[in-house]
Design a protein around this motif. Structure first.
Motif, short mmCIF file in Angstrom:
data_model
loop_
_atom_site.label_atom_id
_atom_site.label_comp_id
_atom_site.label_asym_id
_atom_site.label_seq_id
_atom_site.Cartn_x
_atom_site.Cartn_y
_atom_site.Cartn_z
N CYS A 159 10.13 -22.86 -12.40
CA CYS A 159 10.11 -21.58 -12.18
C CYS A 159 8.80 -20.90 -12.09
CB CYS A 159 11.00 -20.72 -13.04
SG CYS A 159 11.07 -19.10 -12.95
N LEU A 193 6.67 -17.22 -11.65
CA LEU A 193 6.63 -15.79 -11.61
C LEU A 193 5.61 -15.05 -10.98
CD1 LEU A 193 8.26 -13.53 -14.42
CD2 LEU A 193 6.05 -13.03 -13.69
N ARG A 253 8.88 -11.24 -9.39
CA ARG A 253 9.57 -12.16 -8.33
C ARG A 253 9.66 -13.79 -9.16
NH1 ARG A 253 6.60 -12.69 -2.79
NH2 ARG A 253 7.74 -10.86 -2.31
N LEU A 254 10.54 -14.41 -9.01
CA LEU A 254 10.79 -15.81 -9.52
C LEU A 254 11.09 -16.49 -8.60
CD1 LEU A 254 11.37 -13.77 -12.25
CD2 LEU A 254 12.58 -15.50 -13.00
N ILE A 255 10.42 -17.55 -8.42
CA ILE A 255 10.67 -18.49 -7.23
C ILE A 255 10.84 -19.89 -8.11
CG2 ILE A 255 9.49 -19.72 -5.40
CD1 ILE A 255 7.77 -17.35 -5.27
N SER A 270 14.77 -23.14 -11.11
CA SER A 270 15.49 -22.70 -12.66
C SER A 270 15.20 -21.25 -13.04
CB SER A 270 14.43 -23.43 -13.68
OG SER A 270 14.30 -24.90 -13.51
N SER A 271 15.17 -20.74 -11.72
CA SER A 271 14.77 -19.08 -11.80
C SER A 271 16.11 -18.37 -12.50
CB SER A 271 14.64 -18.41 -10.50
OG SER A 271 13.47 -18.89 -9.98
N HIS A 272 17.25 -18.80 -12.00
CA HIS A 272 18.37 -18.14 -12.74
C HIS A 272 18.80 -18.48 -14.09
CE1 HIS A 272 19.48 -17.57 -8.18
NE2 HIS A 272 20.21 -16.62 -8.56
#
Length: 290
Positions: free
Chosen positions: A83, A85, A268-270, A273-275
């Motif tokens: 992930c 951020l 913004r999470l890319i 594993s972001s969720h």
């Protein structure tokens, strides 16, 4: 006698520079940071970025431009496997409140179905998803394009009043804000944001008093036993004068436009594993119904 008096006046004053321990106290650090933000506002993650990035001053903010070390592989690995951020808090948020029918009626004038979805798209109107579109001058499509924006509706609560957040780039904020105020005829300021300078003078320090439970006055002290100076947080952002109005209301329709820049943070999470990162970070609160 004249030479002696002259020598006394020419004597250098004792240095007022505080020791490092005093400079590193939290209250002194905050006062210094506020002083350094007079021209360019810092994001909440500024200290972290300043230690690891080359900083640039753009659009009234101080932003991280490029890392000081080669971290491209680490960023790519985070995006593909973990992930990554990004802090997008410098994007400006414009909030609209009013009746849903009135909002949709006027917003339809600055967008077109020929370019894709609009503000009244069903799945966006429910508040479950964020939408994006291009804005134009009122009734001027396909000419006079203002720029791209993203938006999200607050989910319905049973009333006809709705709440809409529009996110715009700081370079486009003034043009889009003026166009929204024009189509909704919001000219009357509802509130005025007035800031006060950071209190650092000795005279203002003497005014810092608190009342004890017995009714006696005493000087407020910090952990080191010195007089504590209240530090006021800077209000405003890089695209707005803190002494200008930040909320406007239309007298005829009751629509309220508010400038929420730097009041709502945006990240913004890319990555895959972001969720899971959000799930572990955010804990749902228990809702108590009366």
């Amino acid at each position: 006698k004249k030479q002696a008096e002259k020598a006394v006046h020419q004597k250098k004053e004792q240095s007022k520079t505080k020791c490092r321990k005093a400079r590193r106290r939290h209250i002194n650090l905050v006062a210094e940071f506020n002083h350094r933000q007079r021209k360019n506002i810092w994001l909440e993650t500024h200290i972290w970025h300043a230690k690891r990035f080359h900083m640039v001053k753009k659009w009234g903010y101080c932003l991280g431009n490029s890392p000081t070390e080669k971290s491209y592989r680490a960023c790519y690995r985070a995006m593909t496997k973990h992930c990554l951020l990004q802090d997008l808090s410098y994007y400006c948020c414009l909030e609209l409140k009013g009746k849903e029918s009135e909002l949709l009626k006027q917003l339809a004038r600055i967008c077109s179905t020929d370019t894709g979805l609009t503000f009244q798209e069903a799945y966006c109107l429910s508040g479950r998803f964020e939408g994006s579109l291009n804005l134009y001058r009122a009734d001027r499509y396909p000419e006079d394009m203002l720029g791209p924006v993203t938006f999200i509706w607050k989910p319905r609560d049973g009333s006809e009043n709705r709440q809409l957040w529009i996110w715009v780039h700081p370079a486009l904020k003034q043009d889009i804000l003026e166009e929204l105020k024009a189509i909704f005829q919001c000219s009357e300021p509802e509130e005025i944001c007035v800031t006060e300078p950071v209190t650092t003078s000795i005279q203002e320090e003497k005014q810092v008093e608190v009342f004890t439970s017995r009714g006696n006055k005493r000087k407020k002290e910090d952990k080191e036993g010195e007089r504590a100076v209240p530090v006021k947080k800077i209000i405003g952002d890089g695209t707005r004068d803190p002494f200008q109005s930040y909320s406007w209301i239309a007298q005829s329709t009751g629509v309220v436009i508010s400038d929420r820049s730097m009041e709502i943070l945006r990240y913004r999470l890319i990555g895959p594993s972001s969720h899971s990162v959000l799930t572990e970070t955010l804990k749902a609160a228990s809702v108590q119904t009366v």
